[in-house]
Design a protein around this motif. Structure first.
Motif: not given
Lengths: 401, 246
Positions: A26-34, A38-42, A47-52, A310-319
């Motif tokens: 799993i560590g070697n697969s490209s999925f980890l990168f995705t 996603t984590l950074i994005f999240g 933190s943005e959400l907390l502000k508003v 970015i979200g849309a692209g990421l989730f389509i790729y993830l799926t």
């Protein structure tokens, strides 16, 4: 060579040997990168959400529910094998140590999950209550204690015979856990906290503990639990690599199946097989729907068109990455290889279905953005990035034949 | 004089409180006796066996092995019997000999078990495969491993669930011979099976189960008398008992 005392260690060791091998893959697969992306994005949008976040947001209630869910949900792991039903049954009374180890092991794993959850909840909590770090660390310690008590309670519950309902016990356990964690979160007076804690221990001693004396260990139930959990692990690992141990679980899903007959490709042998496997087998449908839902939520909550894109692209790729494990689904079937089929039909069928599924996702993403922002430009931009993602994701060569 | 080694008294049991599989079941197995438990698929044979093994708790009634119930005597209850399951359950990681070893360990057998084990290996023609891994054996050979493990214990009660499927004719004969030997030494046997012609020859008594209720029980002569047909085979009796919907 054989000692009952060593049994647990041997079995846990054997499982972890296999597990570590899969983790490495799993560590070697490209999925980890995705995933990291996603984590950074999240994290950024968290933190943005907390502000508003509006003043009226019931933060403590949300924290309580999430924390209680993590603490009450207590899957235990025993490393049992079917043959134990014959060979270890007569030695049940000598296996106390074995079961204690299992409980401790399950506790340690879930303590980790509990701590991670609490750390993720920390910014939200600081935002709501403005308590010191030392108090929060104290809360985490109590949460771990609660986790331990829940492990014990769950173990007692597992002794219940088939004809006695477990619901009452789970309700009591959930209620007590929620109450105590809520009191801690709102920093209620010590009197209430200690009274609830005493109540908790009382319930454990007088309601849960007697079950153990009264009923036998339910071997078949424990076996089923173990099976469920190891399958969950293998299914996750199967997203990255072929797992031969994976048993297929099949669900009928009559309604969805008949809908899929109409909207998914269904004309050639492979199209039919892939379509049925997607709907009925393992977790494919679940993964697809879950990612679709999370993707929709991301597009709803993430502010700004760029973030949504970015979200849309990421989730389509993830799926796409996750669904690709469906490709070798029928490889072990000998009969299919004997059918007089045109070469390339398999690849074609798979690509076609993948395109259809991801396409639906892209359209839904774009539509919800349109409804939300009332902006045709956003609709087109998300539609565009979606189509690009679908093309990129399905262009990639499907894994080895 | 008969001594019950297994006693099931008014057992109501199953998997769901509102849907019991077994209704007020009473039966017993004596020393020196082989009892055949006979019934259609879904009649409740396996559920009965699970209750006897202590895998399920009775909703009503009780089960006594050598005089005590499971909850009265958790430590020794299960040492009184050995169990041959319908499908062989084996460890992939253990050799044939290690399965015998594990049995000895679980039942805390005395050291002379090794001699008995060698004897059983010979009887079932498995001596050569002693260090093989039975996980990869054929169904019949795996069944033999289960049978040898059960006989190794020499308990006072055997609980046997459909032992014949997949066994070769010599294997079947060895199993039957050993079972009769154990019976003559004083053991009781509760055997569930669909192979009625064999059951007819080897069982001393029969219990015919239908929809979780005992519809008929007794020796061959008693059963023949009950349906009013002297000389009837067990097949005939069985079909009559379950068809009449008694």
């Amino acid at each position: 060579m054989m000692q009952l005392e060593m049994l647990w260690k041997e079995r846990a060791g054997a499982f972890w040997n296999i597990a570590l091998r899969y983790f490495r893959l799993i560590g070697n697969s490209s999925f980890l990168f995705t995933l990291v992306l996603t984590l950074i994005f999240g994290a950024y949008y968290y933190s943005e959400l907390l502000k508003v976040l509006p003043e009226t947001f019931p933060g403590v209630a949300v924290i309580t529910i999430i924390a209680a869910f993590v603490i009450v949900r207590t899957p235990l792991r025993f490393f049992l094998s079917e043959a134990d039903l014959v060979f270890l049954l007569p030695a049940e009374s000598k296996l106390k140590d074995y079961f204690l180890r299992s409980l401790f092991y399950s506790f340690m794993l879930q303590a980790f999950i509990t701590v991670v959850t609490m750390v993720i909840l920390a910014p939200l909590y600081q935002h709501e209550m403005a308590a010191g770090t030392s108090y929060y660390i104290f809360v985490i310690a109590i949460m771990l204690l609660l986790k331990g008590l829940n492990v014990l309670m769950k173990w007692m519950e597992l002794h219940l015979p088939a004809h006695r309902s477990v619901v009452g016990f789970v309700v009591v356990r959930t209620f007590m856990t929620m109450l105590l964690s809520y009191l801690l979160f709102v920093q209620a007076s010590w009197v209430f906290v200690s009274l609830t804690a005493i109540g908790f221990v009382g319930v454990l001693l007088f309601v849960f503990f007697p079950l153990q004396g009264k009923y036998a260990i339910k071997w078949e139930k424990l076996l089923a639990l173990d099976e469920k959990q190891s399958m969950k692990f293998y299914r996750t690992a199967n997203l990255f690599t072929d797992v031969p141990k994976l048993k297929q679980s099949v669900k009928g899903r009559r309604v969805i199946s008949s809908i899929a007959d109409k909207i998914l490709p269904n004309d050639t042998v492979y199209e039919k097989l892939y379509q049925k496997a997607f709907v009925r087998s393992n977790e494919y449908l679940g993964i697809y729907l879950r990612l679709l839902l999370i993707g929709l939520l991301v597009i709803v909550f993430v502010p700004g068109t760029t973030g949504k894109m970015i979200g849309a692209g990421l989730f389509i790729y993830l799926t796409a990455t996750q669904l690709r494990t469906l490709y070798p689904h029928f490889d072990a079937h000998v009969m299919i290889k004997l059918y007089p089929l045109k070469s390339g039909q398999k690849d074609l069928a798979f690509q076609k279905m993948l395109k259809r599924l991801l396409g639906v996702q892209a359209v839904l993403f774009a539509l919800i953005a349109l409804v939300l922002t009332q902006s045709v430009i956003t609709f087109f931009l998300i539609g565009l990035i979606g189509s690009v993602a679908v093309l990129v994701a399905t262009m990639k060569k499907t894994s080895k034949p | 004089m008969t001594n019950s080694i297994l006693e099931v008294n008014n057992l109501t049991g199953g998997y769901q409180a509102n849907k019991p599989v077994l209704h007020d079941l009473s039966l017993n197995v004596n020393e020196n006796e082989i009892v055949g438990l006979i019934g259609l698929n879904g009649a409740g044979k396996s559920t009965t066996i699970k209750h006897v093994l202590g895998l399920l708790d009775p909703m009503k009634g009780n089960i006594r092995v050598a005089g005590s119930t499971f909850s009265e005597n958790k430590d020794t209850y299960r040492k009184q019997f050995s169990y041959i399951p319908e499908t062989p359950l084996l460890y992939d990681e253990l050799t044939l000999w290690e399965h015998l070893q594990l049995t000895a360990l679980a039942y805390e057998l005395d050291d002379d078990w090794q001699q008995r084990a060698e004897g059983l290996l010979k009887e079932f023609r498995m001596t050569n495969m002693k260090n093989w891994f039975p996980g990869h054996f054929s169904k019949g050979m795996r069944q033999k491993v289960m049978i040898m493990c059960a006989f190794l214990v020499q308990p006072s009660l055997y609980i046997v669930d459909e032992p014949f499927v997949g066994l070769d004719p010599i294997g079947i004969q060895s199993f039957l011979d050993t079972m009769v030997q154990m019976k003559e030494k004083g053991a009781g046997v509760l055997m569930s099976t669909h192979i009625l012609s064999t059951a007819e020859r080897y069982c001393d008594r029969f219990i015919i189960l239908h929809d979780g209720v005992i519809v008929m029980s007794g020796t061959m002569t008693e059963l023949q008398h009950e349906i009013g047909k002297p000389g009837a085979t067990l097949d005939e009796i069985y079909i009559k008992a379950t068809r009449s919907g008694k």
